[in-house]
Motif scaffolding. Structure first.
Motif, PDB file in Angstrom:
ATOM      1  N   UNK A 183       0.837  -1.201   0.000  1.00  0.00           N
ATOM      2  CA  UNK A 183       0.000   0.000   0.000  1.00  0.00           C
ATOM      3  C   UNK A 183       0.876   1.257   0.000  1.00  0.00           C
ATOM      4  N   UNK A 184       0.357   2.342  -0.570  1.00  0.00           N
ATOM      5  CA  UNK A 184       1.150   3.579  -0.576  1.00  0.00           C
ATOM      6  C   UNK A 184       1.390   4.062   0.848  1.00  0.00           C
ATOM      7  N   UNK A 185       0.344   3.986   1.691  1.00  0.00           N
ATOM      8  CA  UNK A 185       0.462   4.383   3.095  1.00  0.00           C
ATOM      9  C   UNK A 185      -0.078   3.254   3.970  1.00  0.00           C
ATOM     10  N   UNK A 186       0.650   2.950   5.025  1.00  0.00           N
ATOM     11  CA  UNK A 186       0.234   1.897   5.951  1.00  0.00           C
ATOM     12  C   UNK A 186       0.399   2.393   7.374  1.00  0.00           C
ATOM     13  N   UNK A 187      -0.674   2.333   8.147  1.00  0.00           N
ATOM     14  CA  UNK A 187      -0.594   2.614   9.579  1.00  0.00           C
ATOM     15  C   UNK A 187      -0.565   1.286  10.322  1.00  0.00           C
ATOM     16  N   UNK A 188       0.360   1.149  11.249  1.00  0.00           N
ATOM     17  CA  UNK A 188       0.487  -0.072  12.050  1.00  0.00           C
ATOM     18  C   UNK A 188       0.215   0.299  13.499  1.00  0.00           C
ATOM     19  N   UNK A 189      -0.759  -0.353  14.094  1.00  0.00           N
ATOM     20  CA  UNK A 189      -1.132  -0.071  15.481  1.00  0.00           C
ATOM     21  C   UNK A 189      -0.580  -1.187  16.366  1.00  0.00           C
ATOM     22  N   UNK A 190       0.313  -0.849  17.277  1.00  0.00           N
ATOM     23  CA  UNK A 190       0.908  -1.830  18.169  1.00  0.00           C
ATOM     24  C   UNK A 190       2.398  -1.610  18.286  1.00  0.00           C
ATOM     25  N   UNK A 191       2.977  -2.149  19.336  1.00  0.00           N
ATOM     26  CA  UNK A 191       4.411  -1.998  19.548  1.00  0.00           C
ATOM     27  C   UNK A 191       5.122  -3.311  19.783  1.00  0.00           C
ATOM     28  N   UNK A 192       4.424  -4.433  19.502  1.00  0.00           N
ATOM     29  CA  UNK A 192       5.009  -5.743  19.723  1.00  0.00           C
ATOM     30  C   UNK A 192       5.702  -6.298  18.499  1.00  0.00           C
ATOM     31  N   UNK A 193       5.919  -7.610  18.508  1.00  0.00           N
ATOM     32  CA  UNK A 193       6.712  -8.267  17.470  1.00  0.00           C
ATOM     33  C   UNK A 193       6.089  -8.122  16.088  1.00  0.00           C
ATOM     34  N   UNK A 208       4.740   4.061   2.847  1.00  0.00           N
ATOM     35  CA  UNK A 208       4.962   5.066   3.880  1.00  0.00           C
ATOM     36  C   UNK A 208       4.309   4.532   5.155  1.00  0.00           C
ATOM     37  N   UNK A 209       5.114   4.222   6.158  1.00  0.00           N
ATOM     38  CA  UNK A 209       4.618   3.520   7.342  1.00  0.00           C
ATOM     39  C   UNK A 209       4.618   4.442   8.556  1.00  0.00           C
ATOM     40  N   UNK A 210       3.483   4.465   9.241  1.00  0.00           N
ATOM     41  CA  UNK A 210       3.382   5.148  10.526  1.00  0.00           C
ATOM     42  C   UNK A 210       3.062   4.107  11.587  1.00  0.00           C
ATOM     43  N   UNK A 211       3.892   4.048  12.608  1.00  0.00           N
ATOM     44  CA  UNK A 211       3.712   3.096  13.706  1.00  0.00           C
ATOM     45  C   UNK A 211       3.113   3.830  14.894  1.00  0.00           C
ATOM     46  N   UNK A 212       1.920   3.407  15.314  1.00  0.00           N
ATOM     47  CA  UNK A 212       1.194   4.049  16.409  1.00  0.00           C
ATOM     48  C   UNK A 212       1.246   3.134  17.632  1.00  0.00           C
ATOM     49  N   UNK A 213       1.884   3.607  18.693  1.00  0.00           N
ATOM     50  CA  UNK A 213       2.146   2.778  19.874  1.00  0.00           C
ATOM     51  C   UNK A 213       1.475   3.419  21.078  1.00  0.00           C
ATOM     52  N   UNK A 214       0.607   2.669  21.729  1.00  0.00           N
ATOM     53  CA  UNK A 214      -0.097   3.203  22.888  1.00  0.00           C
ATOM     54  C   UNK A 214       0.847   3.473  24.051  1.00  0.00           C
ATOM     55  N   UNK A 215       1.819   2.612  24.258  1.00  0.00           N
ATOM     56  CA  UNK A 215       2.765   2.793  25.360  1.00  0.00           C
ATOM     57  C   UNK A 215       3.861   3.767  25.004  1.00  0.00           C
ATOM     58  N   UNK A 216       4.913   3.755  25.839  1.00  0.00           N
ATOM     59  CA  UNK A 216       5.996   4.715  25.634  1.00  0.00           C
ATOM     60  C   UNK A 216       7.206   4.112  24.943  1.00  0.00           C
ATOM     61  N   UNK A 275      -3.075  -1.798   9.881  1.00  0.00           N
ATOM     62  CA  UNK A 275      -2.822  -3.104  10.492  1.00  0.00           C
ATOM     63  C   UNK A 275      -2.939  -2.968  12.004  1.00  0.00           C
ATOM     64  N   UNK A 276      -3.813  -3.792  12.595  1.00  0.00           N
ATOM     65  CA  UNK A 276      -3.879  -3.878  14.052  1.00  0.00           C
ATOM     66  C   UNK A 276      -3.078  -5.103  14.506  1.00  0.00           C
ATOM     67  N   UNK A 277      -2.041  -4.844  15.280  1.00  0.00           N
ATOM     68  CA  UNK A 277      -1.226  -5.908  15.861  1.00  0.00           C
ATOM     69  C   UNK A 277      -1.246  -5.708  17.365  1.00  0.00           C
ATOM     70  N   UNK A 278      -2.416  -5.965  17.935  1.00  0.00           N
ATOM     71  CA  UNK A 278      -2.684  -5.562  19.322  1.00  0.00           C
ATOM     72  C   UNK A 278      -3.072  -6.723  20.227  1.00  0.00           C
ATOM     73  N   UNK A 279      -2.700  -7.929  19.871  1.00  0.00           N
ATOM     74  CA  UNK A 279      -2.981  -9.053  20.761  1.00  0.00           C
ATOM     75  C   UNK A 279      -3.594 -10.232  20.037  1.00  0.00           C
ATOM     76  N   UNK A 280      -3.780 -11.315  20.789  1.00  0.00           N
ATOM     77  CA  UNK A 280      -4.300 -12.573  20.246  1.00  0.00           C
ATOM     78  C   UNK A 280      -5.444 -13.060  21.124  1.00  0.00           C
ATOM     79  N   UNK A 281      -6.309 -13.888  20.537  1.00  0.00           N
ATOM     80  CA  UNK A 281      -7.378 -14.529  21.300  1.00  0.00           C
ATOM     81  C   UNK A 281      -7.325 -16.037  21.044  1.00  0.00           C
ATOM     82  N   UNK A 282      -7.786 -16.867  21.995  1.00  0.00           N
ATOM     83  CA  UNK A 282      -7.738 -18.318  21.810  1.00  0.00           C
ATOM     84  C   UNK A 282      -8.833 -18.777  20.858  1.00  0.00           C
TER      85      UNK A 282
END
Length: 484
Positions: A183-193, A208-216, A275-282
């Protein structure tokens, strides 16, 4: 062994029924079959599971050309030959090959060659040692287990309950590793692997990637310097890293149009994909857990033999992500080997040895879990971080060293940048944790894993001589610092 006439029509009996044909399920079935038991695997998607098609293999196939090109650019003589950016179609074609073009013929052939039966469809527990499988045609088949049912259904990517998220059609890890173009622009939400790996890959492939991290910071479960060095590498590669910010809403007015993100700081961000990379569920919501007294959709708590503790009779096991012990493919396969050995021993009337580091205990899940983050720089860690060791009340010593200061690192790349840490339990006299950050450090990790799992005394490690000039010489530097 089960007689052939026990597997006819809509009823079939096996020694072991395995739900899920990912790496964990395949390995568990293989272990019990090798011990002389009969096994069947039930799978509703592709045989080979998440790792083969939507996680480990395709993601690392995306990342390897990216990192190889970056590393070549840091070596004089090679750098002058690097004149362009990655060939995106070629990278994606290689990725597709490693994902077997999303066909499972090879994995099915392996099951057949191993003597393990496969039933395609959705399996649900229906009471003790009984599984009902609904096939692709809607028909049902009942599988009964003489000794054990093993749940190896893994986990899925969790999406937060945000306004507009359904209409926005966000990526999860599956879409991120299987996308057909950048994609021309990609936002990634999360700070994990997943977040940092996919930010690395798609930035290098042209987005063009923007990484959005809730933590510090990034990689919060690892040593702090790991996240700091990865953040620096991403920023230098052109990724915009924003910490301390959360997405509060999404909107996508047109199916082919951009996504507008509303942020908690009052700002807005337009992007072509998110892209949401914010956790997993069973993956347990529709497994019939309620038929055996368990909560549908829950993680399955197990003991060190991988037996589900809340179910009486000792016949239900859970291995891999679904038990929430260590959500990594290699740990799931490790648990499968342990659980397979336990099931076989109990079926054959042999004594189970559940003590730490014994043949029937998944001790490494808590003491020696290795993991590699395939970013640039790479991160490799095993065991406890210094903070985790202190929380456990251990008396420790932390030893740090500049990884770029060893001769092997200087030869590996001009201006090599990295860091190494070992965590020593002073009362036990052996390592309980190690972390390396830098190019190629994933190949250093198994030596640390062996030292921790083997509880090798630090003084004995002094006699493990590293080859010169390799990056492994970092072990000597760490031990010299420790000895003073």
């Amino acid at each position: 062994m089960t007689a052939a006439d026990d597997r006819t029509g809509d009823q079939a009996e096996y020694d072991v029924v395995v739900l899920g044909a990912g790496p964990t399920g395949e390995n568990l079935a293989d272990r019990v079959h090798a011990a002389g038991l009969t096994a069947v695997v039930v799978e509703s998607e592709l045989v080979g599971g998440e790792c083969s098609y939507w996680a480990c293999m395709p993601s690392k196939a995306l990342l390897r050309p990216v990192v190889a090109l970056a590393e070549a650019g840091r070596v004089g003589g090679a750098r002058q030959a690097v004149t362009g950016s990655p060939d995106v179609p070629a990278v994606l074609e290689r990725r597709d090959a490693f994902a077997s073009h999303w066909k499972d013929d090879g994995q099915v052939s392996w099951l057949e060659s191993a003597g393990i039966d496969l039933v395609r469809g959705h399996g649900r527990l229906d009471g003790e040692r009984r599984v009902v499988v609904t096939g692709p045609d809607g028909g049902e088949r009942v599988l009964t287990a003489r000794h054990a049912v093993a749940v190896c259904t893994g986990s899925g990517a969790a999406l937060p309950p945000l306004p507009g998220i359904e209409e926005a059609r966000p990526w999860t890890s599956r879409e991120a590793v299987s996308a057909k173009e950048a994609p021309r622009r990609l936002a990634v939400v999360g700070g994990g692997v997943v977040a940092v790996e996919m930010a690395t890959a798609w930035r290098a492939l042209g987005s063009e990637v923007t990484l959005l991290v809730r933590g510090d910071g990034l990689l919060p479960r690892l040593e702090p310097f790991a996240g700091e060095l990865v953040a620096k590498g991403l920023t230098e590669a052109g990724v915009t890293v924003r910490t301390g910010v959360s997405v509060t809403g999404l909107s996508r007015a047109d199916a082919a149009g951009p996504v507008t993100l509303t942020l908690d700081d009052g700002g807005r961000l337009d992007t072509d994909e998110i892209l949401f990379a914010t956790g997993r569920f069973p993956r347990t919501a529709d497994l019939g857990l309620d038929s055996v007294g368990l909560e549908p959709g829950s993680w399955l708590t197990v003991d060190d033999t991988c037996r589900v503790t809340a179910v009486e009779g000792g016949w239900l096991y859970a291995a891999g992500d679904v038990n929430h012990r260590a959500l990594l493919t290699h740990q799931g396969k490790y648990q499968a080997r342990i659980a397979g050995a336990v099931i076989a021993a109990r079926a054959q009337g042999e004594a189970v040895q559940p003590g730490p580091w014994g043949p029937h205990a998944a001790t490494a899940d808590s003491a020696a879990v290795p993991a590699v983050v395939f970013t640039d720089p790479e991160v490799a860690s095993v065991g406890l971080s210094a903070a985790d060791a202190e929380r456990e009340g251990r008396r420790i010593r932390v030893v740090d060293h500049d990884l770029g200061a060893v001769a092997g690192a200087a030869l590996f790349a001009d201006g090599y940048r990295g860091q190494a840490r070992m965590v020593v339990d002073l009362d036990r006299g052996h390592l309980v944790g190690a972390t390396f950050v830098g190019s190629g450090v994933g190949e250093l990790l198994h030596s640390a894993t062996v030292a921790i799992a083997g509880e090798v005394p630090v003084e004995r490690l002094w006699h493990a001589v590293p080859s010169y000039p390799t990056i492994s010489e970092i072990w000597l530097r760490l031990l010299e610092t420790y000895r003073g």
